[in-house]
Design an enzyme around this catalytic site. Structure first.
Site, PDB file in Angstrom:
ATOM      1  N   ASP A   1      22.682  56.354  21.417  1.00  0.00           N
ATOM      2  CA  ASP A   1      21.404  56.717  20.812  1.00  0.00           C
ATOM      3  C   ASP A   1      21.209  58.208  21.091  1.00  0.00           C
ATOM      4  O   ASP A   1      20.893  58.607  22.211  1.00  0.00           O
ATOM      5  CB  ASP A   1      20.301  55.865  21.447  1.00  0.00           C
ATOM      6  CG  ASP A   1      18.903  56.329  21.043  1.00  0.00           C
ATOM      7  OD1 ASP A   1      18.778  57.393  20.417  1.00  0.00           O
ATOM      8  OD2 ASP A   1      17.940  55.629  21.401  1.00  0.00           O
TER       9      ASP A   1
ATOM     10  N   LYS B   1      13.367  64.916  14.571  1.00  0.00           N
ATOM     11  CA  LYS B   1      13.371  65.568  15.888  1.00  0.00           C
ATOM     12  C   LYS B   1      14.193  66.852  15.887  1.00  0.00           C
ATOM     13  O   LYS B   1      14.285  67.549  16.881  1.00  0.00           O
ATOM     14  CB  LYS B   1      13.908  64.601  16.953  1.00  0.00           C
ATOM     15  CG  LYS B   1      12.999  63.375  17.151  1.00  0.00           C
ATOM     16  CD  LYS B   1      13.390  62.590  18.364  1.00  0.00           C
ATOM     17  CE  LYS B   1      12.915  61.153  18.335  1.00  0.00           C
ATOM     18  NZ  LYS B   1      11.544  60.950  18.764  1.00  0.00           N
TER      19      LYS B   1
ATOM     20  N   GLN C   1      17.380  61.934  21.343  1.00  0.00           N
ATOM     21  CA  GLN C   1      16.850  63.035  22.165  1.00  0.00           C
ATOM     22  C   GLN C   1      17.908  64.072  22.494  1.00  0.00           C
ATOM     23  O   GLN C   1      17.613  65.062  23.162  1.00  0.00           O
ATOM     24  CB  GLN C   1      16.256  62.485  23.473  1.00  0.00           C
ATOM     25  CG  GLN C   1      15.043  61.612  23.282  1.00  0.00           C
ATOM     26  CD  GLN C   1      13.817  62.379  22.767  1.00  0.00           C
ATOM     27  OE1 GLN C   1      13.708  63.594  22.937  1.00  0.00           O
ATOM     28  NE2 GLN C   1      12.901  61.664  22.150  1.00  0.00           N
TER      29      GLN C   1
ATOM     30  N   HIS D   1      14.932  53.718  25.294  1.00  0.00           N
ATOM     31  CA  HIS D   1      13.747  53.619  24.445  1.00  0.00           C
ATOM     32  C   HIS D   1      13.719  52.185  23.885  1.00  0.00           C
ATOM     33  O   HIS D   1      14.773  51.583  23.686  1.00  0.00           O
ATOM     34  CB  HIS D   1      13.918  54.637  23.315  1.00  0.00           C
ATOM     35  CG  HIS D   1      12.769  54.784  22.389  1.00  0.00           C
ATOM     36  ND1 HIS D   1      12.522  53.902  21.364  1.00  0.00           N
ATOM     37  CD2 HIS D   1      11.797  55.727  22.297  1.00  0.00           C
ATOM     38  CE1 HIS D   1      11.458  54.297  20.680  1.00  0.00           C
ATOM     39  NE2 HIS D   1      10.996  55.404  21.231  1.00  0.00           N
TER      40      HIS D   1
ATOM     41  N   CYS E   1       7.346  54.502  24.971  1.00  0.00           N
ATOM     42  CA  CYS E   1       8.210  53.447  24.400  1.00  0.00           C
ATOM     43  C   CYS E   1       9.395  53.165  25.330  1.00  0.00           C
ATOM     44  O   CYS E   1      10.510  52.914  24.860  1.00  0.00           O
ATOM     45  CB  CYS E   1       8.711  53.802  23.010  1.00  0.00           C
ATOM     46  SG  CYS E   1       7.404  54.078  21.823  1.00  0.00           S
TER      47      CYS E   1
HETATM   48  N1  7TS Z   1      15.674  56.559  20.804  1.00  0.00           N
HETATM   49  C1  7TS Z   1      15.165  57.513  21.567  1.00  0.00           C
HETATM   50  C2  7TS Z   1      15.904  57.968  22.788  1.00  0.00           C
HETATM   51  C3  7TS Z   1      13.941  58.103  21.194  1.00  0.00           C
HETATM   52  O1  7TS Z   1      13.433  59.061  21.959  1.00  0.00           O
HETATM   53  C4  7TS Z   1      13.280  57.664  20.025  1.00  0.00           C
HETATM   54  C5  7TS Z   1      11.945  58.210  19.627  1.00  0.00           C
HETATM   55  C6  7TS Z   1      13.892  56.664  19.255  1.00  0.00           C
HETATM   56  C7  7TS Z   1      15.089  56.138  19.678  1.00  0.00           C
HETATM   57  C8  7TS Z   1      13.302  56.188  17.979  1.00  0.00           C
HETATM   58  O2  7TS Z   1      13.362  57.168  17.013  1.00  0.00           O
HETATM   59  P1  7TS Z   1      12.695  56.952  15.573  1.00  0.00           P
HETATM   60  O3  7TS Z   1      12.783  58.280  14.922  1.00  0.00           O
HETATM   61  O4  7TS Z   1      13.488  55.898  14.883  1.00  0.00           O
HETATM   62  O5  7TS Z   1      11.295  56.497  15.837  1.00  0.00           O
HETATM   63  N2  7TS Z   1      11.224  58.750  20.702  1.00  0.00           N
HETATM   64  C9  7TS Z   1       9.929  59.079  20.705  1.00  0.00           C
HETATM   65  C10 7TS Z   1       9.309  59.644  21.819  1.00  0.00           C
HETATM   66  O6  7TS Z   1       9.862  59.895  22.877  1.00  0.00           O
HETATM   67  N3  7TS Z   1       8.019  59.865  21.548  1.00  0.00           N
HETATM   68  O7  7TS Z   1       7.774  59.463  20.282  1.00  0.00           O
HETATM   69  C11 7TS Z   1       8.963  58.976  19.759  1.00  0.00           C
END
Ligand code: 7TS
Length: 404
Positions: free
Chosen positions: A198, A224, A201, A121, A362
């Site tokens: 990370d 999430k 997910q 991501h 992303c």
């Molecule tokens: N890393 C991964 C693997 C992610 O899927 C996401 C967010 C992030 C980092 C960032 O997370 P945040 O909570 O700091 O924004 N992924 C997604 C997605 O797949 N669709 O919307 C956000």
């Protein structure tokens, strides 16, 4: 086995209609929905114990502090961290990763190498690029194959004494690939490199054991896993967190301040400057409790069934191609239909009540790899059903007819 009707009744939003149709929420990769216990816990905090933490002697401040620290303890247990002070509250995965890259700015030297995977991501690419620009370190990419699996033989070749950090997601958001992180961590450690996972997910689907994994950092977002937005966790091994400089300066993160010199507080406070998202941090503990009550075995079983059923049903559609066909995969299906832009499908099926994400998710380098503008991504949670998949398949077929 899950009592799916009971589970769905926990989530008030799921009984809504959108555009006059029953909501089918398949955008769980972006954020999960929230059960009533989580929604209620937010109100309860503000109704009963709202106060600033770690500072007042008064009763409410003590209650809020105790609840906040109890939540840290719950998360420590959940991920099996050795110490509660290795569990830092953040605003999300992005914050956690930036905290680490900021710290490494004082460690990396020109010519050092950072290995990042092709499946990341943007939030696990851009902060490392910024770090490399600042320090003169070199970013190298662990490549993937056509199934969306990282190529371990290439990873082995990239590792060397120059490797200082390896950063990789546990599960890919765009394709659903589950990466062999245990192997990757062990191999990186043979060269003395630190490993950041990370877990954004992964945590919706499994309970990571950070001691068994032996990762140096593990970052995830609360939103999430049924928790509030603006919450997250960065796990870091004590030795690394002691070594890294603070991310932000301010109140709460100090031991003593004079105009000549400031000394920093012990962990975890060194990394928690300012008034945090107190309600969010406490309620993240409620969300983790909820997920554990549902049970990760049940969650995985339900999601695996949805993945298998969804894959089979979608492949009935002529011209449909799935991106991400790894052997180890979670409940994410990214697909395109020949000759039709993903955005057009997404827009039409939204009118039919189906919420999916379309675009590059992303993760633009993955789209570049497959030479596509984006995909339609259906990401399932344990509260989804096969009937909802049938509704999506019918909607996609309808959209295809309209657009071809
Ligand atoms: N890393 C991964 C693997 C992610 O899927 C996401 C967010 C992030 C980092 C960032 O997370 P945040 O909570 O700091 O924004 N992924 C997604 C997605 O797949 N669709 O919307 C956000």
């Amino acid at each position: 086995m899950l009592d799916i009707n009971k589970i769905r009744a926990d989530f008030p939003i799921l009984s809504q209609k959108v555009n006059g149709k029953p909501l089918v929420y398949f955008d769980n990769g972006a954020t999960s929905q929230k059960p009533q216990v989580v929604i209620d816990a937010i109100s309860k905090y503000y109704q009963e114990i709202n106060a600033n933490i770690h500072r007042g002697v008064h009763t409410l401040s003590q209650l809020a502090t105790d609840a906040y620290e109890a939540s840290r303890g719950k998360i420590q247990n959940h991920i099996n961290a050795k110490f509660a002070h290795e569990v830092l509250f953040t605003s999300g995965t992005t914050h956690g990763i930036n905290l680490v890259t900021n710290g490494f700015a004082s460690i990396l030297k020109p010519g050092d190498e950072v290995l990042v995977s092709a499946l990341e991501h943007h939030s696990n690419i851009v902060p490392w690029q910024m770090l490399c620009e600042k320090t003169g370190a070199i970013l190298r990419v662990i490549p993937m194959n056509q199934d969306g699996e990282l190529i371990m033989a290439e990873y082995d070749k990239l590792l060397s004494d120059k490797t200082k950090v390896v950063t990789v997601n546990h599960i890919s958001n765009a394709l659903g690939t589950v990466n062999p992180i245990k192997y990757m961590i062990d191999e990186a450690h043979k060269f003395g490199a630190a490993v950041l996972i990370d877990g954004a997910q992964a945590v919706p689907h499994l309970k990571p054991d950070v001691q068994e994994l032996d990762c140096d950092f593990y970052a995830f977002s609360g939103h999430k896993i049924c928790g509030p937005t603006g919450t997250g966790i960065l796990y870091g091994k004590e030795a690394w967190l002691n070594k890294l400089p603070p991310y932000q300066g301010g109140g709460e993160m100090i031991k003593e301040v004079t105009f000549e010199k400031t000394t920093y507080a012990e962990l975890p406070h060194k990394f928690e400057a300012g008034t945090p998202n107190i309600a969010g941090g406490i309620v993240l503990g409620t969300a983790v409790d909820y997920m554990n009550e549902v049970g990760f075995d049940n969650i995985q079983q339900q999601e695996l069934e949805l993945l298998e059923y969804g894959t089979k049903r979608l492949l009935e559609i002529e011209g449909l191609k799935i991106f991400g066909t790894a052997k180890e995969k979670t409940s994410v299906i990214s697909f395109n239909i020949e000759g039709i832009h993903p955005y057009d499908i997404g827009t039409i099926i939204d009118k039919l009540g189906i919420a999916v994400r379309t675009g590059h998710h992303c993760a633009q380098p993955i789209m570049t790899f497959f030479n596509i503008p984006g995909t339609i991504r259906a990401s399932f949670a344990f509260y989804n059903t096969k009937e909802e998949i049938d509704a999506m398949v019918a909607a996609v077929k309808k959209a295809q007819l309209m657009l071809s």
